[in-house]
Design an enzyme around this catalytic site. Sequence first.
Site, mmCIF file in Angstrom:
data_model
loop_
_atom_site.group_PDB
_atom_site.id
_atom_site.type_symbol
_atom_site.label_atom_id
_atom_site.label_comp_id
_atom_site.label_asym_id
_atom_site.label_seq_id
_atom_site.Cartn_x
_atom_site.Cartn_y
_atom_site.Cartn_z
ATOM 1 N N GLU A 1 -2.960 1.543 17.087
ATOM 2 C CA GLU A 1 -4.088 2.267 16.893
ATOM 3 C C GLU A 1 -4.762 3.169 18.037
ATOM 4 O O GLU A 1 -5.673 3.474 17.728
ATOM 5 C CB GLU A 1 -4.899 1.501 15.950
ATOM 6 C CG GLU A 1 -4.483 0.786 14.595
ATOM 7 C CD GLU A 1 -5.637 0.167 13.862
ATOM 8 O OE1 GLU A 1 -6.712 0.115 14.152
ATOM 9 O OE2 GLU A 1 -5.149 -0.731 12.791
ATOM 10 N N GLU B 1 0.575 -1.857 9.642
ATOM 11 C CA GLU B 1 -0.268 -2.439 9.159
ATOM 12 C C GLU B 1 -0.858 -1.655 8.060
ATOM 13 O O GLU B 1 -0.828 -0.520 7.944
ATOM 14 C CB GLU B 1 -1.355 -2.528 10.086
ATOM 15 C CG GLU B 1 -1.870 -3.753 11.018
ATOM 16 C CD GLU B 1 -3.006 -3.702 11.571
ATOM 17 O OE1 GLU B 1 -3.984 -3.608 11.207
ATOM 18 O OE2 GLU B 1 -2.869 -3.965 13.160
#
EC number: 3.2.1.78
Length: 373
Positions: free
Chosen positions: A188, A296
């Site tokens: 991320e 995810e």
Amino acid sequence: MNRITIVFTALFIASFSLSWAQKLIDPKATRETAALYRNMHELAKKHTLFGHQDATDYGHGWRDEPGRSDVKSVVGSHPAVIGVDIAPLTGRSAESIEKSQERLKKLVTDTYARGGITTISWHFSNPVSGGGFYWKDSVSLPAVKYIVPGGKNHQDYKLILQRLAGWFKSLKGANGGQIPLIFRPYHEFDGDWFWWGKSHCTPDEFKSLWQFTAGYLRDSLDVHNLIYAFSPDNKFNSVAEFTERYPGNEWVDLVGMDNYGDMGRDGKYNLEQAIKKLKIVNDFALENKKLAAFTETGLESIVNPVWYTDVLLKVLQKNKLNLAYVLVWRNDTKSPTHYYAPFPGHPAVPDFKMFYDHDYTMFEGDLKNIYSR
């Protein structure tokens, strides 16, 4: 050219293409690591493996019960892919790290013994300042530029990687071989919430961090049981944005995406965007001979009881993608709302059972000899 020559030529080309397509960035990767990578490529043509973070470590209302997972309690099988975070192995006291090493080691070795797969994330506490792994204004320092080669804390970072390398290499199965892992550091990175995020380092600094980390583990510390996974969040809308911080094909084995924001977080669904972004990831992986994964996602509390079949499955199947796995986030032990996989009695259980029964999805019980050629 006769028929036999044509056939053998075709077989040779197919064999060469297949081996090239499934080549890891580590030429010394262990046999089982290479086999796992090849097998995941093959399975991704027709299936996606289901994964759950911390599935066997703890769940909704329980912790440290060997053999248990909320997913298994619902459908009779553990997830095919189980996420383990190595945050406890850095930034803690020596005593705490030692205890965590043994606990996490058991989780990994047990999963391997059952025939499952482990993916490793790293919520790495800032190594040069306070603030933990999140960025905290007036507390956190932009550590990336300090720990890359030439940075004032580079030697400290090397020591951290040396300790991690020792743990990676200590993970062995009953046959004595090192257990393969999907290693997903610095995830991320296109957001600003982590200290390695977009606002806290330049693209070149991030690439340098990635290249040094993978190169040092592989070439200097002789860690050869890792599959390196590159996964931004969902902040991209094009290949150019997706690859802005991509360190190069020689440094990445698997590309993915974390995406909660388009998948129902805070009641907001933008499934067209989720599908578009997954296709960007998938197509980039195919073009560059990499694995692809939905690294995810999830819906906290599963407030939509048909989320698994009506949202996730539809997004996964829309474009006949080659996705190795999809992983949903953890089920917290104490929180009444922080969970992403159903547990017995939850309203989403019937839908999740349908998701489990679907031919497209695979769980741990479906895996056969995943570490063999």
